[in-house]
Structure formats: structure tokens, C-alpha cells
Design an enzyme around this catalytic site. Structure first.
Site, PDB file in Angstrom:
ATOM      1  CB  SER A 104       2.773   2.287   6.066  1.00  0.00           C
ATOM      2  OG  SER A 104       1.552   2.473   6.628  1.00  0.00           O
TER       3      SER A 104
ATOM      4  CG  ASP B  63      -0.127  -4.019   2.632  1.00  0.00           C
ATOM      5  OD1 ASP B  63       0.531  -3.667   1.742  1.00  0.00           O
ATOM      6  OD2 ASP B  63      -0.451  -3.142   3.748  1.00  0.00           O
TER       7      ASP B  63
ATOM      8  CG  HIS C  27      -0.549   0.308   2.391  1.00  0.00           C
ATOM      9  ND1 HIS C  27       0.030  -0.512   3.427  1.00  0.00           N
ATOM     10  CD2 HIS C  27      -0.289   1.626   2.992  1.00  0.00           C
ATOM     11  CE1 HIS C  27       0.478  -0.043   4.320  1.00  0.00           C
ATOM     12  NE2 HIS C  27       0.198   1.260   4.120  1.00  0.00           N
TER      13      HIS C  27
END
Length: 240
Positions: free
Chosen positions: A188, A103, A60
Site C-alpha cells: 500500500s 486515497d 489509508h
């Protein structure tokens, strides 16, 4: 089916708002595998060096622009002598990434990093993570759920929980692992480090940071070892 860790968040801010309770500044250059993925000088995601010319991060984190990849630093605001800057020229998000599941992504760098005391590779975790295993989450992300990025690299201890706790959250997939953890916006793509190897990739957080009813999620690296190997060994990869 998704291969993920579900992680529980338990933290509040110190009175001065500078650190997450239970977290701390990393000792300078003690996490030499860390990479900061930046767009026009602003940090966007984290990652880890898994080969001199490959960074592992979250799918992502894929963006239409090229990332500047910064390694060998403790502070993102300083100009440390150990700093190296490269460019991510090819991205390889997992082909089955659907917005949550799978992911994980590899970034190919324009050249190899120079391995030094401050810039090192990290191994991929093999085998299972047992209950009560002590791990780390590391990153330069938001330190207060208020878009204030950390000035220096932060880390926090995390501890695995039992599978019954995982199942109590009624996630969409049975392939989960629960831990007590703490990450925020900007972390992230960063790592979950267990026994000196990377075991997970920071994927997404709950609707509200610090709310154990909406726990955070890490991608389980052990389920993607063969895919990672195949991407690193492939020739004439397509740019995405």
C-alpha cells in the site's frame, strides 16, 4: 467522485514460495525513489520521494503514530551504507478521502534527505496512460498472501488494458484505468511507475489476492497534481 485505476491481478507463487510469478528482485538501488514507512521497526506501507522532504503515499496508510521513513535501501533487513532514516512529522491525507476515493497522502519529513545515487526523487506522470503501456509496481509487501514480507525490494511488470475491460467490472466510478498487475499486503502507498514517472498509488486489493474478479485499485496521480503542488508549497500546515 473517485479517481482511480482498476487493476487486474494474475499471479501465483513459485514452488519455493519466495517470489511472485512474473515478478523479480529489483536490481539493488535501481528504484532510488522508494521509501519504506515503518512503525517501531516494522514496515507498514510504501511510498515515493517527490521532494527532498515529502513522501507520496496512500491516505489509508495514515496512523496515529509517527512513521520512520527509510530510503536508500534494497533490503529492509540489512544495514546498508546508503540507508537514510527520517521521521514523518506531518501528514496530509486528501481532504476528500472517504475510505476508497481520493486515497492519496503526503508526508512531511523532519529534514531533507541527502540526494545520492541510491536516493532520488521521482517525477509525477503527466498525460494519459495508453493501452498496452508497460509499467512497474514496486514494493516490499507480502510475497505470498500469508504475511511474509519480501526480504528485498520486488517489482513486477504491468500492462494497461482497454476501457471496455474496465467497464466490465461495473465499478462505482467511470474514471478508471485497467492494467494487469500484482500487489499484496504491505505494498500500500507504493507506486505504479510508467515511463520513469509515478502514475498511481497502490490503494487497495480485492478480497482475495490473485482473483481477477476482484481487481486491485490504484489512485490516479494525474488527477491530484494541483493538490500535491499546493500541499508542498503551503506554509504552516496543520498536523493530522
Amino acid at each position: 467522485m473517485a479517481d482511480i485505476f482498476i487493476l487486474m491481478l494474475f499471479f501465483v507463487l513459485n514452488a519455493d514460495g519466495s517470489h511472485i510469478v512474473g515478478g523479480r528482485d529489483s536490481a539493488p538501488h535501481s528504484r532510488p525513489y522508494m521509501a519504506s514507512l515503518q512503525i517501531q521497526g516494522r514496515p507498514n506501507c510504501g511510498g515515493v520521494l517527490v521532494r527532498e522532504d515529502f513522501v507520496l503515499t496512500a491516505a489509508h496508510c495514515a496512523v496515529p503514530l509517527q512513521y520512520t521513513v527509510v530510503v536508500g535501501v534494497n533490503s529492509l533487513s540489512g544495514n546498508e551504507a546508503t540507508k537514510q532514516e527520517l521521521t514523518a512529522v506531518r501528514s496530509f491525507p486528501h481532504p476528500n478521502y472517504d475510505g476508497h476515493a481520493n486515497d492519496i497522502m503526503l508526508l512531511k519529513l523532519n529534514s531533507k534527505v541527502q540526494l545520492t545515487e541510491a536516493v532520488q526523487l521521482i517525477a509525477l506522470k503527466t498525460g494519459r496512460i495508453n493501452v498496452a503501456t508497460q509499467c512497474l509496481t514496486v514494493g516490499w509487501g507480502d510475497i505470498g498472501d500469508n504475511n511474509t514480507l519480501a526480504r528485498t525490494l520486488q517489482e513486477v511488470n504491468v500492462t494497461t488494458l482497454s476501457q471496455p475491460v474496465c467497464r466490465s467490472f461495473k465499478q462505482r466510478t467511470p474514471t478508471v484505468k485497467c492494467l494487469v498487475s500484482s500487489f499484496l499486503k504491505g505494498d500500500s502507498g507504493g507506486p505504479l511507475v510508467c515511463d520513469g514517472a509515478t502514475a498511481g498509488v497502490v490503494s487497495f486489493s480485492g478480497r482475495k489476492c490473485g482473483d481477477s474478479k476482484t481487481p486491485d485499485v490504484y489512485t490516479r496521480i494525474s488527477s491530484f497534481r494541483e493538490w500535491i503542488r499546493s500541499v508542498k508549497q503551503a506554509k504552516n500546515e496543520n498536523v493530522k
